[in-house]
Design a protein around this motif. Structure first.
Motif, mmCIF file in Angstrom:
data_model
loop_
_atom_site.group_PDB
_atom_site.id
_atom_site.type_symbol
_atom_site.label_atom_id
_atom_site.label_comp_id
_atom_site.label_asym_id
_atom_site.label_seq_id
_atom_site.Cartn_x
_atom_site.Cartn_y
_atom_site.Cartn_z
ATOM 1 N N VAL A 162 75.092 -58.536 -21.011
ATOM 2 C CA VAL A 162 76.006 -59.785 -22.034
ATOM 3 C C VAL A 162 75.959 -58.596 -23.098
ATOM 4 N N HIS A 163 75.184 -58.233 -23.340
ATOM 5 C CA HIS A 163 75.609 -57.243 -24.393
ATOM 6 C C HIS A 163 77.143 -56.028 -24.233
ATOM 7 N N LEU A 164 76.914 -55.937 -23.151
ATOM 8 C CA LEU A 164 78.740 -55.656 -22.558
ATOM 9 C C LEU A 164 80.193 -56.380 -22.822
ATOM 10 N N GLU A 165 79.374 -57.496 -22.282
ATOM 11 C CA GLU A 165 80.332 -58.130 -22.589
ATOM 12 C C GLU A 165 80.861 -59.144 -24.177
ATOM 13 N N THR A 166 79.504 -58.552 -24.926
ATOM 14 C CA THR A 166 80.129 -58.745 -26.250
ATOM 15 C C THR A 166 80.934 -57.926 -27.019
ATOM 16 N N CYS A 167 80.696 -56.621 -26.342
ATOM 17 C CA CYS A 167 81.253 -55.413 -26.925
ATOM 18 C C CYS A 167 82.998 -55.235 -26.253
ATOM 19 N N ILE A 168 82.882 -55.293 -24.828
ATOM 20 C CA ILE A 168 84.359 -55.692 -25.125
ATOM 21 C C ILE A 168 85.360 -57.466 -25.420
ATOM 22 N N LYS A 169 84.027 -57.762 -25.668
ATOM 23 C CA LYS A 169 84.492 -58.855 -27.059
ATOM 24 C C LYS A 169 85.085 -58.587 -28.127
ATOM 25 N N ASP A 170 84.680 -57.552 -28.451
ATOM 26 C CA ASP A 170 83.999 -57.023 -29.437
ATOM 27 C C ASP A 170 85.305 -55.432 -29.606
ATOM 28 N N LEU A 171 86.029 -55.563 -29.041
ATOM 29 C CA LEU A 171 87.141 -54.399 -27.997
ATOM 30 C C LEU A 171 88.152 -54.969 -29.000
ATOM 31 N N LYS A 172 88.484 -55.910 -27.894
ATOM 32 C CA LYS A 172 89.609 -57.342 -27.494
ATOM 33 C C LYS A 172 89.550 -57.588 -29.183
ATOM 34 N N THR A 173 89.144 -58.021 -30.436
ATOM 35 C CA THR A 173 89.570 -58.018 -30.876
ATOM 36 C C THR A 173 89.733 -57.415 -33.121
ATOM 37 N N SER A 205 68.355 -47.187 -22.765
ATOM 38 C CA SER A 205 69.388 -46.615 -21.938
ATOM 39 C C SER A 205 70.275 -47.867 -21.685
ATOM 40 N N PRO A 206 71.365 -47.090 -21.692
ATOM 41 C CA PRO A 206 72.592 -48.644 -21.068
ATOM 42 C C PRO A 206 72.310 -48.768 -19.783
ATOM 43 N N ILE A 207 71.791 -49.716 -19.603
ATOM 44 C CA ILE A 207 72.215 -49.902 -17.951
ATOM 45 C C ILE A 207 73.125 -50.521 -17.009
ATOM 46 N N VAL A 208 74.330 -50.781 -17.679
ATOM 47 C CA VAL A 208 75.342 -51.562 -17.012
ATOM 48 C C VAL A 208 76.350 -50.297 -18.156
ATOM 49 N N LYS A 209 77.003 -49.572 -16.988
ATOM 50 C CA LYS A 209 78.566 -49.118 -17.250
ATOM 51 C C LYS A 209 79.668 -49.344 -16.428
ATOM 52 N N VAL A 210 80.513 -49.360 -17.871
ATOM 53 C CA VAL A 210 81.957 -49.617 -16.858
ATOM 54 C C VAL A 210 83.311 -48.883 -17.087
ATOM 55 N N ALA A 211 84.046 -48.596 -17.011
ATOM 56 C CA ALA A 211 85.610 -47.915 -16.615
ATOM 57 C C ALA A 211 85.858 -49.099 -17.804
ATOM 58 N N VAL A 212 86.556 -48.069 -18.686
ATOM 59 C CA VAL A 212 87.856 -49.655 -19.579
ATOM 60 C C VAL A 212 88.837 -48.733 -20.140
ATOM 61 N N GLU A 213 89.843 -49.645 -19.929
ATOM 62 C CA GLU A 213 91.195 -48.984 -20.113
ATOM 63 C C GLU A 213 91.968 -50.238 -20.335
ATOM 64 N N PHE A 248 72.730 -49.223 -29.453
ATOM 65 C CA PHE A 248 72.329 -49.331 -27.087
ATOM 66 C C PHE A 248 73.674 -49.371 -27.290
ATOM 67 N N VAL A 249 75.187 -48.451 -27.999
ATOM 68 C CA VAL A 249 76.526 -48.354 -26.984
ATOM 69 C C VAL A 249 76.225 -46.792 -27.002
ATOM 70 N N GLU A 250 77.395 -46.806 -25.489
ATOM 71 C CA GLU A 250 76.730 -45.400 -25.615
ATOM 72 C C GLU A 250 78.175 -45.156 -24.691
ATOM 73 N N VAL A 251 79.657 -44.211 -25.684
ATOM 74 C CA VAL A 251 80.984 -44.434 -24.566
ATOM 75 C C VAL A 251 80.846 -42.723 -24.489
ATOM 76 N N SER A 252 82.080 -42.270 -23.213
ATOM 77 C CA SER A 252 81.804 -41.306 -22.998
ATOM 78 C C SER A 252 83.086 -41.479 -22.259
ATOM 79 N N VAL A 253 83.907 -40.356 -22.166
ATOM 80 C CA VAL A 253 85.205 -39.650 -21.485
ATOM 81 C C VAL A 253 84.322 -38.977 -20.087
#
Length: 107
Positions: A96-107, A46-54, A77-82
């Motif tokens: 590292v997974h979180l960094e990859t996800c953030i990079k994917d969101l930026k592109t 289950s996700p071990i790192v969670k961060v709020a994104v805006e 392996f991604v969980e998104v919640s509001v």
């Protein structure tokens, strides 16, 4: 590019487009109505790192929401919640997974 096929032999791997509205992460598709579903992939992590994104700009919120929807659909392996506060939270399997996800969101 996708190409239309009339049939695909058993044991072959194929990609299908246009199913994103009907399938979240995985599904069993068959031309036989009585086909038994394949067992879903079960992940113990289950996700071990969670961060709020805006978004950097409030006007980009619809793009962020769509990006999170696509990321959640594509990555098991991604969980998104509001949160109740309206905050969008992205959960990942590690830094590292979180960094990859953030990079994917930026592109």
């Amino acid at each position: 590019a996708l190409e239309r096929l009339q049939a695909v032999p058993a044991g072959s791997v194929l990609a299908m487009g246009g199913l994103d509205a009907a399938i979240l992460k995985s599904a069993t598709l068959s031309s036989t109505p009585m086909a038994r579903p394949l067992a879903p992939m079960i992940f113990q992590a289950s996700p071990i790192v969670k961060v709020a994104v805006e978004p950097a700009l409030p006007s980009d919120m619809p793009r962020l929401v769509e990006g999170l929807r696509l990321l959640n659909r594509a990555d098991p392996f991604v969980e998104v919640s509001v949160m109740e506060s309206g905050e969008h939270v992205l959960g990942a399997a590690g830094e590292v997974h979180l960094e990859t996800c953030i990079k994917d969101l930026k592109t």
